[in-house]
Write an enzyme that holds these catalytic residues in place. Sequence first.
Site, PDB file in Angstrom:
ATOM      1  N   LYS A 113       0.823  -1.211   0.000  1.00  0.00           N
ATOM      2  CA  LYS A 113       0.000   0.000   0.000  1.00  0.00           C
ATOM      3  C   LYS A 113       0.860   1.266   0.000  1.00  0.00           C
ATOM      4  CE  LYS A 113      -4.122  -2.259   1.060  1.00  0.00           C
ATOM      5  NZ  LYS A 113      -3.653  -3.585   1.372  1.00  0.00           N
TER       6      LYS A 113
HETATM    7  C1  PLP Z   1      -4.244  -4.753   0.775  1.00  0.00           C
HETATM    8  C2  PLP Z   1      -3.440  -6.005   0.709  1.00  0.00           C
HETATM    9  C3  PLP Z   1      -3.739  -7.038  -0.207  1.00  0.00           C
HETATM   10  C4  PLP Z   1      -4.944  -6.990  -1.134  1.00  0.00           C
HETATM   11  O1  PLP Z   1      -4.823  -6.007  -2.123  1.00  0.00           O
HETATM   12  P1  PLP Z   1      -6.146  -5.497  -2.911  1.00  0.00           P
HETATM   13  O2  PLP Z   1      -5.707  -4.328  -3.674  1.00  0.00           O
HETATM   14  O3  PLP Z   1      -7.136  -5.161  -1.833  1.00  0.00           O
HETATM   15  O4  PLP Z   1      -6.602  -6.627  -3.761  1.00  0.00           O
HETATM   16  C5  PLP Z   1      -2.900  -8.148  -0.258  1.00  0.00           C
HETATM   17  N1  PLP Z   1      -1.860  -8.266   0.580  1.00  0.00           N
HETATM   18  C6  PLP Z   1      -1.542  -7.303   1.468  1.00  0.00           C
HETATM   19  C7  PLP Z   1      -0.377  -7.519   2.371  1.00  0.00           C
HETATM   20  C8  PLP Z   1      -2.310  -6.144   1.572  1.00  0.00           C
HETATM   21  O5  PLP Z   1      -2.003  -5.203   2.477  1.00  0.00           O
END
Ligand code: PLP
Length: 469
Positions: A113
Amino acid sequence: MNYVSTRGGMTPQPFSDILLEGLAPDGGLAVPQALPKLTAAQLEAWRGLSYADLAFEVLSLFITDIPADDLRRLTHAAYTARIFGSEDIVPLRPLDGKLSLLGLSEGPTLAFKDMAMQFLGQAFEYVLAKRGTTLNILGATSGDTGSAAEYALRGKKGISVFMLSPHGRMSAFQRAQMYSLQDANIHNIAVRGVFDDCQDIVKALAGDLEFKAACHLGAVNSINWGRIAAQIVYYVHGWLRATTQAGEQVSFAVPSGNFGNILAGHIARRMGLPIRRLVLATNENNVLEEFFRTGIYRPRSAQQTHATSSPSMDISRASNFERFIFDLVGADGARVKALWSQLAADGYFDLSGHLGEFADKYGFVAGASSHADRLATIRATYDACGVLIDPHTADGVKVARAFVEPGIPMLVLETALPAKFSETIEAALGRPAPPPAALAGLESLPQRVQVMDNDVEAVRRYVREHAAL
Ligand SMILES: *Cc1c(COP(=O)(O)O)cnc(C)c1O
């Protein structure tokens, strides 16, 4: 470049306008009116670029209302070796002859993120300054998103963050990561309740339109188009690193929850990036895997959503999925609107008539992984390759293995580092993951957090007194 709504009811708007909004006024999501195309010559010309320069090139296709010099400054401020640990920003590491890891988790909160949020922090500050206004981000988190937002927005002018988290329910590491921030514009509020209570408070306050306007409330949730656009960059970067000449194909495997990460891959593919497969990996919450297998989309209730050992993928509905459906039904906003009405009425919709297109036209294939798969994959990857992977990435590796094709590199997106989910590493290997050197001692730093009762009015008072206005 202007943006329209997936439900057809928004006059076209430039990037800076949709950046600060959540849903479109008609309840849909913002999408580009027409997708920019990548040519082979353009991709070849980008091979030598730094990540920040590549980000500028890709984002300038989507952001035409920020002058080029300014946009370049923003991408260079977001993607630095200081923030991401190396000049690579996103390292590509081979696992074995078949799979490689695309390292998206080298940022301050050890999860992917950060990739989008660091750019968003710069873009928010820039747009707010231009408009001479302020923004107060109000959110609820059980981990990754909240901390990525705080690290991206700390110290930014014109912005404050109010992040609600469930008191006593996050890991010691997650608490330390968020609560040790001492910046005056970051407000951690630990609510005596569970995550859903935090989310209910956010909904109550953001739904009070008078309060929302008076306090300049905003959000940084996963449907923000700025996040999707910034994520497209690392698909291009991954392709450039895994290939040597024009037209070579690469597949990507993506641990998925809200469909934000893999949506960026879908957009990159539609723009002409030579992507063979987009491999969607879910955990036990397999709403999306089910869709790509059957054509039926049936979100679950909160009670039907399992708490798993890859918790950031524990979703009941995939908030970005509507953007893919918009493409699938030929950009027909009225059709999307009808499908979501049906979803509200019947709890599902059926697009099995399009089953043949998922892989053939869009490159999508999918698989699900379980707790046992996760532990076995962490163990096998460590034993065979000497690389420690986190539980979410393990879901990606597990599902990717089924779709490896000769001569086509398979890049698994590493969505978090193992130190963040040490309990599961310990369950797999019998010992915890070593914390990254840069974060040693994090848990002994002083913490700054307001503990509050599960009470909308108490939070309302606090936000009103501390909002940036
Ligand atoms: C947010 C997240 C995901 C999922 O990603 P999306 O964009 O919601 O599909 C997978 N792994 C981790 C570690 C995350 O923080």
